[in-house]
Scaffold this motif. Structure first.
Motif, PDB file in Angstrom:
ATOM      1  N   LEU A   1       0.833  -1.200   0.000  1.00 31.26           N
ATOM      2  CA  LEU A   1       0.000   0.000   0.000  1.00 31.26           C
ATOM      3  C   LEU A   1       0.865   1.246   0.000  1.00 31.26           C
ATOM      4  CD1 LEU A   1      -2.794   1.416   0.341  1.00 31.26           C
ATOM      5  CD2 LEU A   1      -2.437   1.234   2.813  1.00 31.26           C
ATOM      6  N   ASN A   2       0.631   2.143  -0.954  1.00 31.17           N
ATOM      7  CA  ASN A   2       1.278   3.450  -1.006  1.00 31.17           C
ATOM      8  C   ASN A   2       0.245   4.530  -0.690  1.00 31.17           C
ATOM      9  OD1 ASN A   2       3.801   2.466  -1.684  1.00 31.17           O
ATOM     10  ND2 ASN A   2       3.493   2.703  -3.887  1.00 31.17           N
ATOM     11  N   VAL A   3       0.605   5.433   0.232  1.00 33.72           N
ATOM     12  CA  VAL A   3      -0.285   6.522   0.628  1.00 33.72           C
ATOM     13  C   VAL A   3       0.465   7.839   0.465  1.00 33.72           C
ATOM     14  CG1 VAL A   3      -1.724   7.478   2.461  1.00 33.72           C
ATOM     15  CG2 VAL A   3      -1.383   5.001   2.314  1.00 33.72           C
ATOM     16  N   SER A   4      -0.146   8.793  -0.256  1.00 31.62           N
ATOM     17  CA  SER A   4       0.510  10.084  -0.478  1.00 31.62           C
ATOM     18  C   SER A   4      -0.521  11.206  -0.414  1.00 31.62           C
ATOM     19  CB  SER A   4       1.230  10.114  -1.832  1.00 31.62           C
ATOM     20  OG  SER A   4       0.309   9.898  -2.888  1.00 31.62           O
ATOM     21  N   SER A   5      -0.041  12.378  -0.030  1.00 34.23           N
ATOM     22  CA  SER A   5      -0.885  13.576   0.038  1.00 34.23           C
ATOM     23  C   SER A   5       0.015  14.790  -0.001  1.00 34.23           C
ATOM     24  CB  SER A   5      -1.719  13.564   1.321  1.00 34.23           C
ATOM     25  OG  SER A   5      -2.593  14.679   1.363  1.00 34.23           O
TER      26      SER A   5
ATOM     27  N   PHE B   1       2.957  16.008   2.595  1.00 33.16           N
ATOM     28  CA  PHE B   1       3.370  14.876   3.429  1.00 33.16           C
ATOM     29  C   PHE B   1       4.300  13.958   2.636  1.00 33.16           C
ATOM     30  CE2 PHE B   1      -0.770  16.143   5.079  1.00 33.16           C
ATOM     31  CZ  PHE B   1      -0.527  16.224   6.445  1.00 33.16           C
ATOM     32  N   SER B   2       5.167  13.263   3.360  1.00 32.32           N
ATOM     33  CA  SER B   2       5.992  12.232   2.727  1.00 32.32           C
ATOM     34  C   SER B   2       5.125  11.041   2.362  1.00 32.32           C
ATOM     35  CB  SER B   2       7.104  11.785   3.689  1.00 32.32           C
ATOM     36  OG  SER B   2       7.951  12.861   4.040  1.00 32.32           O
ATOM     37  N   THR B   3       5.486  10.380   1.292  1.00 33.14           N
ATOM     38  CA  THR B   3       4.761   9.180   0.871  1.00 33.14           C
ATOM     39  C   THR B   3       5.065   8.035   1.838  1.00 33.14           C
ATOM     40  OG1 THR B   3       4.816   9.833  -1.454  1.00 33.14           O
ATOM     41  CG2 THR B   3       4.452   7.500  -0.968  1.00 33.14           C
ATOM     42  N   THR B   4       4.042   7.356   2.291  1.00 33.66           N
ATOM     43  CA  THR B   4       4.208   6.215   3.194  1.00 33.66           C
ATOM     44  C   THR B   4       3.891   4.933   2.438  1.00 33.66           C
ATOM     45  OG1 THR B   4       3.650   7.495   5.164  1.00 33.66           O
ATOM     46  CG2 THR B   4       3.395   5.105   5.308  1.00 33.66           C
TER      47      THR B   4
ATOM     48  N   PRO C   1      -7.547  -4.146   8.786  1.00 36.27           N
ATOM     49  CA  PRO C   1      -7.451  -2.703   9.039  1.00 36.27           C
ATOM     50  C   PRO C   1      -6.009  -2.216   8.890  1.00 36.27           C
ATOM     51  CG  PRO C   1      -7.609  -3.884  11.110  1.00 36.27           C
ATOM     52  CD  PRO C   1      -7.675  -4.929  10.028  1.00 36.27           C
ATOM     53  N   VAL C   2      -5.828  -1.070   8.250  1.00 35.91           N
ATOM     54  CA  VAL C   2      -4.506  -0.466   8.085  1.00 35.91           C
ATOM     55  C   VAL C   2      -4.604   1.003   8.486  1.00 35.91           C
ATOM     56  CG1 VAL C   2      -2.610   0.059   6.515  1.00 35.91           C
ATOM     57  CG2 VAL C   2      -3.951  -2.025   6.192  1.00 35.91           C
ATOM     58  N   ALA C   3      -3.918   1.375   9.550  1.00 36.32           N
ATOM     59  CA  ALA C   3      -3.889   2.769  10.013  1.00 36.32           C
ATOM     60  C   ALA C   3      -2.554   3.385   9.627  1.00 36.32           C
ATOM     61  CB  ALA C   3      -4.097   2.829  11.524  1.00 36.32           C
ATOM     62  N   VAL C   4      -2.595   4.443   8.829  1.00 40.46           N
ATOM     63  CA  VAL C   4      -1.384   5.094   8.319  1.00 40.46           C
ATOM     64  C   VAL C   4      -1.288   6.501   8.904  1.00 40.46           C
ATOM     65  CG1 VAL C   4      -0.175   5.908   6.264  1.00 40.46           C
ATOM     66  CG2 VAL C   4      -1.454   3.761   6.194  1.00 40.46           C
ATOM     67  N   VAL C   5      -0.104   6.843   9.428  1.00 46.30           N
ATOM     68  CA  VAL C   5       0.162   8.184   9.949  1.00 46.30           C
ATOM     69  C   VAL C   5       1.174   8.852   9.026  1.00 46.30           C
ATOM     70  CG1 VAL C   5       1.021   9.541  11.882  1.00 46.30           C
ATOM     71  CG2 VAL C   5      -0.322   7.466  12.316  1.00 46.30           C
ATOM     72  N   LEU C   6       0.764   9.913   8.356  1.00 46.36           N
ATOM     73  CA  LEU C   6       1.645  10.614   7.418  1.00 46.36           C
ATOM     74  C   LEU C   6       2.539  11.612   8.156  1.00 46.36           C
ATOM     75  CD1 LEU C   6      -0.805  11.342   4.446  1.00 46.36           C
ATOM     76  CD2 LEU C   6       0.820   9.452   4.696  1.00 46.36           C
TER      77      LEU C   6
END
Length: 285
Positions: A85-89, A92-95, A109-114
């Motif tokens: 999973l890639n999360v970006s906004s 913010f740095s990409t996680t 469940p996946v909780a991501v903190v950017l």
């Protein structure tokens, strides 16, 4: 026989294939899983419109989405397996979460903190911690994965017996010596089974329960089996069961692979009997 539709003639067999495919696609529910993603910043505030990219490691199939106003989004109807999973906004740095495991009829469940930074910077998270309490579903059950299927002893190669490892099962033997049992006190007629989303019940009338599949799946063909023993999800049971056993067969990947196996049962390999061992009598040749 030919059927005329909208001025054209179609073979009846072609229509039957279409109906089969529609039923087959609908039936995939129950053998797939869900990934529920929540995205927040370092202060705990939700991050809406964050870009999500979920990729299956075995096939490279990618799904893209964006978090809603609550900072959450759920990927549904996912084949079982391991995902990235890639999360970006903006801002913010990409996680990147390298290991997201999807099980049949389960919510991951996946909780991501950017972290504040450039989207060109990447923060790697090797794995997601599994919460002790699953608050994403009220169903009761368990997943029996490939390792258990391959390692645990299975009498008569009957995978159904592994379902008895789940909590809530109570069983006994009938007059013929066959194992009978129920989950959480539910009657036998409330039991159901499917293979790759297709109903595999042994009895159409469900008089003796349906956990035993009509065509018993081979141990070598199964990748995972899941059991929902009570409070099953809406996509389980096909409206006829309160306990559901689901088999998922192995699927293909990007790499060529296969298995070779043989079943051998020979009396020369049997152990001595208990009575002979107790009396000190060697096993007969």
């Amino acid at each position: 026989m030919l059927i005329r539709i909208s001025g054209k003639r179609f073979p009846e067999a072609f229509l039957a294939v279409l109906l089969f495919l529609c039923c087959r696609l609908h039936g995939q529910s129950g053998t797939q899983g869900t990934v529920s993603v929540t995205v927040a910043d370092a202060t705990g505030g939700v991050v809406p419109a964050a870009s999500l990219e979920l990729t299956a490691l075995d096939t490279n199939i990618t799904r893209k989405a964006a978090t809603e106003g609550t900072g959450a989004f759920s990927f549904v109807n996912l084949p079982i397996g391991t995902y990235r999973l890639n999360v970006s906004s903006p801002g913010f740095s990409t996680t990147r979460v390298d290991t997201v495991i999807v099980h049949a009829s389960q919510v991951t469940p996946v909780a991501v903190v950017l972290q504040i930074g450039s989207t060109n910077d990447t923060v790697n998270v090797s794995a997601v911690a599994t919460p002790l309490l699953d608050v994403s579903s009220n169903s009761l059950g368990a997943v029996i994965d490939l390792k258990a299927i391959e390692v645990l002893p299975i009498v008569g190669r009957d995978l159904t017996s592994l379902a008895r490892l789940t909590a809530g099962y109570a069983g006994s033997q009938d007059t013929n010596g066959s194992q009978i049992g129920v989950w959480n006190g539910q009657p036998l007629t409330n039991q159901g089974v499917n293979i790759d989303g297709v109903v595999g019940a042994a009895s159409r009338g469900k008089y003796n329960g349906n956990v035993q599949a009509a065509a018993s799946p081979r141990v070598e063909n199964i990748a995972e089996m899941s059991v929902q023993s009570d409070q099953i999800d809406l996509d389980q049971g096909f409206g006829r069961s309160t306990m559901q056993l689901s088999y998922v067969t192995r699927s293909g990947t990007n790499a060529f692979h296969g298995r070779v196996y043989v079943d051998t049962r020979n009396s020369g390999l049997f152990a001595n009997t208990y009575a002979n061992n107790a009396a000190g009598v060697r096993r007969a040749k």
